[in-house]
Design a protein around this motif. Structure first.
Motif, PDB file in Angstrom:
ATOM      1  N   ASN A  13       0.827  -1.212   0.000  1.00  0.00           N
ATOM      2  CA  ASN A  13       0.000   0.000   0.000  1.00  0.00           C
ATOM      3  C   ASN A  13       0.860   1.259   0.000  1.00  0.00           C
ATOM      4  O   ASN A  13       0.526   2.244  -0.666  1.00  0.00           O
ATOM      5  N   ARG A  14       1.960   1.212   0.770  1.00  0.00           N
ATOM      6  CA  ARG A  14       2.874   2.362   0.774  1.00  0.00           C
ATOM      7  C   ARG A  14       3.405   2.630  -0.628  1.00  0.00           C
ATOM      8  O   ARG A  14       3.456   3.757  -1.083  1.00  0.00           O
ATOM      9  N   GLU A  15       3.796   1.553  -1.299  1.00  0.00           N
ATOM     10  CA  GLU A  15       4.353   1.662  -2.647  1.00  0.00           C
ATOM     11  C   GLU A  15       3.321   2.266  -3.612  1.00  0.00           C
ATOM     12  O   GLU A  15       3.638   3.174  -4.381  1.00  0.00           O
ATOM     13  N   LEU A  16       2.095   1.775  -3.526  1.00  0.00           N
ATOM     14  CA  LEU A  16       1.031   2.281  -4.397  1.00  0.00           C
ATOM     15  C   LEU A  16       0.789   3.772  -4.141  1.00  0.00           C
ATOM     16  O   LEU A  16       0.700   4.573  -5.084  1.00  0.00           O
ATOM     17  N   LEU A  17       0.687   4.142  -2.865  1.00  0.00           N
ATOM     18  CA  LEU A  17       0.451   5.548  -2.520  1.00  0.00           C
ATOM     19  C   LEU A  17       1.597   6.422  -3.022  1.00  0.00           C
ATOM     20  O   LEU A  17       1.385   7.491  -3.589  1.00  0.00           O
ATOM     21  N   ARG A  18       2.819   5.936  -2.825  1.00  0.00           N
ATOM     22  CA  ARG A  18       3.986   6.696  -3.287  1.00  0.00           C
ATOM     23  C   ARG A  18       3.930   6.921  -4.796  1.00  0.00           C
ATOM     24  O   ARG A  18       4.168   8.028  -5.271  1.00  0.00           O
ATOM     25  N   GLU A  19       3.581   5.874  -5.534  1.00  0.00           N
ATOM     26  CA  GLU A  19       3.514   6.000  -6.993  1.00  0.00           C
ATOM     27  C   GLU A  19       2.487   7.048  -7.422  1.00  0.00           C
ATOM     28  O   GLU A  19       2.753   7.873  -8.288  1.00  0.00           O
ATOM     29  N   ILE A  20       1.320   6.999  -6.784  1.00  0.00           N
ATOM     30  CA  ILE A  20       0.266   7.962  -7.133  1.00  0.00           C
ATOM     31  C   ILE A  20       0.747   9.384  -6.851  1.00  0.00           C
ATOM     32  O   ILE A  20       0.619  10.281  -7.687  1.00  0.00           O
ATOM     33  N   LEU A  21       1.322   9.560  -5.666  1.00  0.00           N
ATOM     34  CA  LEU A  21       1.706  10.912  -5.238  1.00  0.00           C
ATOM     35  C   LEU A  21       2.885  11.444  -6.052  1.00  0.00           C
ATOM     36  O   LEU A  21       2.902  12.611  -6.439  1.00  0.00           O
ATOM     37  N   ALA A  23       3.636  10.621  -9.054  1.00  0.00           N
ATOM     38  CA  ALA A  23       3.148  10.905 -10.404  1.00  0.00           C
ATOM     39  C   ALA A  23       2.573  12.317 -10.480  1.00  0.00           C
ATOM     40  O   ALA A  23       2.525  12.923 -11.545  1.00  0.00           O
ATOM     41  N   HIS A  24       2.139  12.852  -9.321  1.00  0.00           N
ATOM     42  CA  HIS A  24       1.620  14.219  -9.273  1.00  0.00           C
ATOM     43  C   HIS A  24       2.663  15.198  -8.746  1.00  0.00           C
ATOM     44  O   HIS A  24       2.331  16.319  -8.360  1.00  0.00           O
ATOM     45  N   GLY A  25       3.901  14.759  -8.689  1.00  0.00           N
ATOM     46  CA  GLY A  25       4.998  15.659  -8.325  1.00  0.00           C
ATOM     47  C   GLY A  25       5.150  15.929  -6.835  1.00  0.00           C
ATOM     48  O   GLY A  25       5.795  16.902  -6.446  1.00  0.00           O
ATOM     49  N   CYS A  26       4.575  15.075  -5.995  1.00  0.00           N
ATOM     50  CA  CYS A  26       4.694  15.284  -4.549  1.00  0.00           C
ATOM     51  C   CYS A  26       6.049  14.799  -4.028  1.00  0.00           C
ATOM     52  O   CYS A  26       6.669  13.912  -4.595  1.00  0.00           O
ATOM     53  N   ASP A  27       6.456  15.416  -2.930  1.00  0.00           N
ATOM     54  CA  ASP A  27       7.630  14.985  -2.175  1.00  0.00           C
ATOM     55  C   ASP A  27       7.106  14.036  -1.086  1.00  0.00           C
ATOM     56  O   ASP A  27       6.369  14.457  -0.197  1.00  0.00           O
ATOM     57  N   VAL A  28       7.447  12.748  -1.191  1.00  0.00           N
ATOM     58  CA  VAL A  28       6.802  11.726  -0.365  1.00  0.00           C
ATOM     59  C   VAL A  28       7.751  11.133   0.670  1.00  0.00           C
ATOM     60  O   VAL A  28       8.901  10.826   0.356  1.00  0.00           O
ATOM     61  N   GLU A  29       7.265  10.989   1.904  1.00  0.00           N
ATOM     62  CA  GLU A  29       7.997  10.241   2.915  1.00  0.00           C
ATOM     63  C   GLU A  29       7.089   9.165   3.473  1.00  0.00           C
ATOM     64  O   GLU A  29       5.868   9.336   3.538  1.00  0.00           O
ATOM     65  N   GLU A  30       7.705   8.048   3.888  1.00  0.00           N
ATOM     66  CA  GLU A  30       6.912   6.916   4.374  1.00  0.00           C
ATOM     67  C   GLU A  30       7.363   6.499   5.765  1.00  0.00           C
ATOM     68  O   GLU A  30       8.554   6.504   6.044  1.00  0.00           O
ATOM     69  N   VAL A  31       6.408   6.124   6.593  1.00  0.00           N
ATOM     70  CA  VAL A  31       6.705   5.477   7.876  1.00  0.00           C
ATOM     71  C   VAL A  31       5.736   4.313   8.058  1.00  0.00           C
ATOM     72  O   VAL A  31       4.703   4.257   7.391  1.00  0.00           O
ATOM     73  N   GLU A  32       6.093   3.397   8.977  1.00  0.00           N
ATOM     74  CA  GLU A  32       5.321   2.158   9.111  1.00  0.00           C
ATOM     75  C   GLU A  32       4.410   2.120  10.329  1.00  0.00           C
ATOM     76  O   GLU A  32       3.659   1.177  10.513  1.00  0.00           O
ATOM     77  N   ASP A  33       4.517   3.108  11.195  1.00  0.00           N
ATOM     78  CA  ASP A  33       3.668   3.098  12.396  1.00  0.00           C
ATOM     79  C   ASP A  33       3.477   4.516  12.930  1.00  0.00           C
ATOM     80  O   ASP A  33       4.130   5.460  12.467  1.00  0.00           O
ATOM     81  N   GLY A  34       2.586   4.627  13.893  1.00  0.00           N
ATOM     82  CA  GLY A  34       2.202   5.932  14.410  1.00  0.00           C
ATOM     83  C   GLY A  34       3.326   6.675  15.117  1.00  0.00           C
ATOM     84  O   GLY A  34       3.483   7.890  14.941  1.00  0.00           O
ATOM     85  N   GLU A  35       4.096   5.959  15.915  1.00  0.00           N
ATOM     86  CA  GLU A  35       5.214   6.599  16.631  1.00  0.00           C
ATOM     87  C   GLU A  35       6.179   7.235  15.643  1.00  0.00           C
ATOM     88  O   GLU A  35       6.620   8.371  15.822  1.00  0.00           O
ATOM     89  N   SER A  36       6.498   6.483  14.593  1.00  0.00           N
ATOM     90  CA  SER A  36       7.423   6.999  13.575  1.00  0.00           C
ATOM     91  C   SER A  36       6.812   8.185  12.843  1.00  0.00           C
ATOM     92  O   SER A  36       7.517   9.112  12.454  1.00  0.00           O
ATOM     93  N   ALA A  37       5.497   8.147  12.652  1.00  0.00           N
ATOM     94  CA  ALA A  37       4.821   9.260  11.980  1.00  0.00           C
ATOM     95  C   ALA A  37       4.997  10.541  12.793  1.00  0.00           C
ATOM     96  O   ALA A  37       5.327  11.594  12.255  1.00  0.00           O
ATOM     97  N   LEU A  38       4.796  10.446  14.109  1.00  0.00           N
ATOM     98  CA  LEU A  38       4.931  11.623  14.970  1.00  0.00           C
ATOM     99  C   LEU A  38       6.370  12.132  14.977  1.00  0.00           C
ATOM    100  O   LEU A  38       6.620  13.331  14.907  1.00  0.00           O
ATOM    101  N   ARG A  39       7.306  11.191  15.047  1.00  0.00           N
ATOM    102  CA  ARG A  39       8.725  11.562  15.050  1.00  0.00           C
ATOM    103  C   ARG A  39       9.081  12.280  13.753  1.00  0.00           C
ATOM    104  O   ARG A  39       9.676  13.351  13.756  1.00  0.00           O
TER     105      ARG A  39
END
Ligand code: MN
Length: 133
Positions: A13-21, A23-39
């Motif tokens: 799902n991360r890969e799919l979201l990254r591809e979509i974003l 493709a629209h020129g977004c700067d994308v970062e990924e994390v795997e859980d909530g703690e990492s998201a906050l950090r």
């Protein structure tokens, strides 16, 4: 460039979201859980967050609550992503404080339309706030 943080424990799902974003020129970062998201978001604020509701450690709703309780991060738009669409989900997640809600499987066109609408309404709100000062 629009900075988007993806918080999602499923790599496909991360890969799919990254591809979509990207493709629209977004700067994308990924994390795997909530703690990492906050950090991550404290290190480098995002313009928008796509947040899976079911994640290990810290789930999406708890992560959102922490984000909203931090005044410097509270205004960032967050879209909830859920695996199992149930009747009333959208209302439930909006009531929990998410700005939008999308059920998986994610459809590229729908996701992008939602992002644009969200950012546009956010911008209008900011413009109104600026002119009323
Ligand atoms: Mn998940």
């Amino acid at each position: 460039m629009l900075r988007v943080l993806i918080a999602e424990d499923n790599p496909a799902n991360r890969e799919l979201l990254r591809e979509i974003l990207e493709a629209h020129g977004c700067d994308v970062e990924e994390v795997e859980d909530g703690e990492s998201a906050l950090r991550k978001i404290r290190q480098r604020p995002a313009d928008i967050v796509l947040m899976d509701v079911q994640m290990p450690q810290l789930d999406g709703v708890t992560t959102l609550q922490r984000l909203r309780s931090d005044p410097t991060l509270a205004a960032i738009p967050v879209i909830a992503l859920t695996a199992y669409a149930m009747r009333g989900d959208r209302e439930r997640f909006l009531a929990a404080g998410f700005d939008e809600y999308m059920s998986k499987p994610i459809e590229a066109v729908l996701l992008w339309t939602m992002l644009e609408r969200l950012l546009r309404s956010r911008k209008n709100k900011n413009d109104r706030a600026a002119t009323s000062e």
